[in-house]
Design a protein around this motif. Sequence first.
Motif: not given
Length: 127
Positions: A39, A43, A45, A79, A96-98, A100-101, A104
Amino acid sequence: MDGALGVGDLVRDAGAEVRLECSPVSWDDPLFDDLWDRRPPTLLLAERTATMLRWRFESEAATRWQVCAGRDRGGNVMGYVVWRSTGILTTVGDFFTSAPDTLTAPLLLAFSRFARRAGMQVISADF
């Protein structure tokens, strides 16, 4: 799920730069820690390590949470999506994905295809 939604997913998939495929994995898979380690440092989270996810989802015996990994064409895990089904309702508990932009939308499209193939009728995600 509604046929019109499926067609919409196909259109979005056709124009996507990244296409992922979801497949079931176990809670012991090392992918969770690998993804968390990749990640971006900025970020912010809640922790998504394997230990934390097992504590949060695997311990709820009353409702069985399941998890699938979203992989790219090369088989790389990009993800995951956590879900459970009760009757016709499928609830997404986490994803979740490392990156996100950029990942996702492809991850959730992959889960939508996975859900449709598995016969899931209604998907809900409360975030």
